[in-house]
Design an enzyme around this catalytic site. Structure first.
Site, PDB file in Angstrom:
ATOM      1  N   LEU A  25     -43.854  19.936 -17.127  1.00  0.00           N
ATOM      2  CA  LEU A  25     -45.102  20.616 -16.772  1.00  0.00           C
ATOM      3  C   LEU A  25     -45.205  20.970 -15.296  1.00  0.00           C
ATOM      4  O   LEU A  25     -45.826  21.943 -14.918  1.00  0.00           O
ATOM      5  CB  LEU A  25     -46.300  19.733 -17.163  1.00  0.00           C
ATOM      6  CG  LEU A  25     -46.477  19.430 -18.651  1.00  0.00           C
ATOM      7  CD1 LEU A  25     -47.639  18.473 -18.865  1.00  0.00           C
ATOM      8  CD2 LEU A  25     -46.692  20.710 -19.455  1.00  0.00           C
ATOM      9  N   GLY A  26     -44.615  20.141 -14.440  1.00  0.00           N
ATOM     10  CA  GLY A  26     -44.707  20.397 -13.006  1.00  0.00           C
ATOM     11  C   GLY A  26     -44.264  19.184 -12.215  1.00  0.00           C
ATOM     12  O   GLY A  26     -43.875  18.157 -12.780  1.00  0.00           O
ATOM     13  N   HIS A  27     -44.318  19.310 -10.902  1.00  0.00           N
ATOM     14  CA  HIS A  27     -43.907  18.188 -10.067  1.00  0.00           C
ATOM     15  C   HIS A  27     -44.676  18.185  -8.764  1.00  0.00           C
ATOM     16  O   HIS A  27     -45.214  19.192  -8.317  1.00  0.00           O
ATOM     17  CB  HIS A  27     -42.402  18.234  -9.780  1.00  0.00           C
ATOM     18  CG  HIS A  27     -41.969  19.394  -8.928  1.00  0.00           C
ATOM     19  ND1 HIS A  27     -41.934  19.329  -7.565  1.00  0.00           N
ATOM     20  CD2 HIS A  27     -41.566  20.645  -9.257  1.00  0.00           C
ATOM     21  CE1 HIS A  27     -41.512  20.488  -7.086  1.00  0.00           C
ATOM     22  NE2 HIS A  27     -41.294  21.299  -8.089  1.00  0.00           N
ATOM     23  N   PHE A  71     -43.435  13.142  -5.153  1.00  0.00           N
ATOM     24  CA  PHE A  71     -42.774  11.938  -5.625  1.00  0.00           C
ATOM     25  C   PHE A  71     -42.826  11.781  -7.138  1.00  0.00           C
ATOM     26  O   PHE A  71     -42.453  10.738  -7.658  1.00  0.00           O
ATOM     27  CB  PHE A  71     -43.416  10.702  -4.976  1.00  0.00           C
ATOM     28  CG  PHE A  71     -43.433  10.775  -3.474  1.00  0.00           C
ATOM     29  CD1 PHE A  71     -42.272  10.608  -2.749  1.00  0.00           C
ATOM     30  CD2 PHE A  71     -44.606  11.037  -2.788  1.00  0.00           C
ATOM     31  CE1 PHE A  71     -42.277  10.700  -1.377  1.00  0.00           C
ATOM     32  CE2 PHE A  71     -44.614  11.128  -1.408  1.00  0.00           C
ATOM     33  CZ  PHE A  71     -43.442  10.952  -0.702  1.00  0.00           C
ATOM     34  N   ALA A  72     -43.293  12.771  -7.852  1.00  0.00           N
ATOM     35  CA  ALA A  72     -43.448  12.623  -9.295  1.00  0.00           C
ATOM     36  C   ALA A  72     -43.117  13.907 -10.038  1.00  0.00           C
ATOM     37  O   ALA A  72     -43.240  15.005  -9.499  1.00  0.00           O
ATOM     38  CB  ALA A  72     -44.885  12.208  -9.618  1.00  0.00           C
ATOM     39  N   LYS A  73     -42.674  13.738 -11.286  1.00  0.00           N
ATOM     40  CA  LYS A  73     -42.531  14.838 -12.220  1.00  0.00           C
ATOM     41  C   LYS A  73     -43.486  14.564 -13.374  1.00  0.00           C
ATOM     42  O   LYS A  73     -43.731  13.412 -13.731  1.00  0.00           O
ATOM     43  CB  LYS A  73     -41.095  14.926 -12.738  1.00  0.00           C
ATOM     44  CG  LYS A  73     -40.067  15.290 -11.664  1.00  0.00           C
ATOM     45  CD  LYS A  73     -38.666  15.339 -12.255  1.00  0.00           C
ATOM     46  CE  LYS A  73     -37.636  15.681 -11.190  1.00  0.00           C
ATOM     47  NZ  LYS A  73     -36.253  15.695 -11.748  1.00  0.00           N
ATOM     48  N   VAL A  74     -44.023  15.634 -13.959  1.00  0.00           N
ATOM     49  CA  VAL A  74     -44.972  15.483 -15.047  1.00  0.00           C
ATOM     50  C   VAL A  74     -44.457  16.219 -16.280  1.00  0.00           C
ATOM     51  O   VAL A  74     -44.028  17.373 -16.187  1.00  0.00           O
ATOM     52  CB  VAL A  74     -46.373  16.012 -14.662  1.00  0.00           C
ATOM     53  CG1 VAL A  74     -47.353  15.795 -15.814  1.00  0.00           C
ATOM     54  CG2 VAL A  74     -46.876  15.326 -13.402  1.00  0.00           C
ATOM     55  N   ASP A 120     -59.424  13.268  -1.275  1.00  0.00           N
ATOM     56  CA  ASP A 120     -58.604  14.494  -1.293  1.00  0.00           C
ATOM     57  C   ASP A 120     -59.161  15.470  -2.337  1.00  0.00           C
ATOM     58  O   ASP A 120     -58.418  16.022  -3.138  1.00  0.00           O
ATOM     59  CB  ASP A 120     -57.142  14.171  -1.592  1.00  0.00           C
ATOM     60  CG  ASP A 120     -56.209  15.353  -1.289  1.00  0.00           C
ATOM     61  OD1 ASP A 120     -56.598  16.219  -0.464  1.00  0.00           O
ATOM     62  OD2 ASP A 120     -55.112  15.415  -1.869  1.00  0.00           O
TER      63      ASP A 120
END
Length: 431
Positions: A20-22, A25-28, A136
């Site tokens: 889905l995206g990144h 520090f993370a990928k989804v 944020d």
């Protein structure tokens, strides 16, 4: 699906699907709960990377915060799993995308804007009642479900009331510059609730105007506008919305409106008939020439984490330009090298090219000694600390010829800094 493909079924419980995206520090990924058949968003974080930049405590805080957040307008965290190398967040799957995508099409009419804003304030009021401050808030962190309902996400910068210093205030500078409250920039301590209210005020302005209240190509100049509360409401703002936004964007946090008073304001209390994605375009968006007022009608932010996550190289400026330009006047890069070492590198380049140097702990000014086609070349480098070990450096031309500046960057600056530039694939800049 990249490195996660080998898992197929995660822990015998989730079937991982499309990417889905990144972020930095993370990928989804989209995933399916095999027991229920329900869709979830699976956020996958690499342990080594977050440990390397000193952000493990931040991730732990995000987990503890999200476990507390059970509210219809907040993305729900279902569970957290971990392996030796990865942390997995099973989260509510929100299908409608970012609110930012709607704003990019143009400003909203008052009714749908109020619909989203009411849900945002309800969510933030809930957070504050639990001693949680988001820190944020911006349209990119507000998602929409298939029914057009708003969901707050990304609590990576959030703080709990037990993070308050002895003076009862928070002291960590974080957030996205265009949405950040003036007292947060000031570094003298701030009330997290008041800072969130400021960000909500900026979001409401953007929903109704289609562009930011505080804008400037120079980030320091933009900060000056934020400090002064220097903004103007467009003529199409209603008197009630103008009054509410002015009270939210009060640069003095002690007199800034509270959430209770926001919810009691006449503009906020009006019933909304909008249902987000179910509204027709003509009903939801205020179409007309004024949509394009102010920076082409699009919001522009300088979120350092996003900068890093979306680039594998040195020159990141195309991410922030409305149109493609051959001549670029700024560069941004991330580094895990101490600021003093970055400054030393810049001094070495200046020495070999006969530039004079002025410096402080967070900025360097290089001034050419010879006249070029448009006078002497001047270059500014500003250093921003995201964590004690993770920096973003912004390099800009402040005088002279752009072509000569680009030639200097390509032939001298880029090679000299190559070894210290951090990318998402490692610690050095690719060839």
């Amino acid at each position: 699906m990249g490195s996660e493909a080998k898992y197929g079924v995660l822990r015998g419980k989730y079937e991982l699907g499309r990417f889905l995206g990144h972020g930095t520090f993370a990928k989804v990924y989209h995933a399916r709960n095999l027991a229920t058949g329900n869709s979830v968003a699976m956020k996958v974080v690499g342990k080594e990377k977050i440990i390397r930049v000193g952000m493990m405590e931040q991730v732990k805080r995000e987990i503890s915060v999200m476990k507390m957040m059970k509210h219809p307008s907040i993305v729900e965290l279902y569970e957290v799993m971990a392996s030796k190398t990865k942390i997995y967040f099973s989260m509510e799957f929100v299908r409608g995308g970012e609110l930012f995508a709607k704003i990019a099409k143009g400003r909203l009419r008052e009714d749908p804007a109020r619909h989203y804003f009411q849900q945002l304030i309800s969510a933030i009021d809930f957070c504050h009642s639990r001693g949680v401050y988001h820190r944020d808030l911006k349209p990119e962190n507000l998602l929409l479900d298939e029914d057009g309902n708003l969901k707050v996400t990304d609590f990576g910068f959030s703080a709990l009331s037990d993070h308050l210093q002895p003076d009862g205030l928070l002291h960590t500078t974080c957030g996205t510059p265009a949405y950040i409250a003036p007292e947060v920039i000031g570094k003298k301590g701030y009330d997290g609730a008041k800072a969130d209210i400021w960000s909500c005020g900026v979001i409401l302005y953007v929903l109704l105007a289609g562009y930011l209240p505080f804008q400037d190509d120079n980030i320091v100049a933009m900060y000056r506008k934020i400090y002064r509360g220097d903004f103007k409401c467009p003529t199409w703002f209603s008197p009630e919305s103008r009054k509410l936004i002015t009270k939210m964007l009060d640069p003095n946090p002690s007199t800034r409106i509270s959430i209770a008073k926001i919810m009691n304001s006449s503009w906020f209390k009006k019933k909304s008939t909008a249902r987000g994605s179910n509204s027709k375009l003509e009903q939801e968006f205020a179409l007309g020439d004024e949509v394009n007022a102010g920076k082409g009608g699009k919001t522009e932010t300088l979120n350092a984490f996003h900068i890093i996550s979306l680039s594998e190289g040195f020159d990141l400026s195309p991410l922030f330009e409305n149109t493609k330009k051959v001549d670029k006047e700024e560069l941004r890069f991330a580094t895990m090298t101490p600021a003093s070492s970055v400054i030393s590198k810049l001094e070495e380049v200046a020495k070999t090219q006969n530039f004079s140097v002025k410096k402080s702990d967070s900025c360097v000014r290089l001034q050419g000694q010879e006249n070029g086609r448009k006078g002497k070349l001047g270059i500014a480098a500003d250093i921003f600390a995201l964590t004690p070990s993770f920096l973003v450096v912004e390099v800009k031309k402040y005088s002279g010829d752009t072509l000569e500046y680009n030639q200097f960057c390509n032939k001298e600056l880029r090679p000299a800094l190559k070894d210290i530039v951090w990318t998402t694939n490692g610690n050095s800049m690719p060839d």
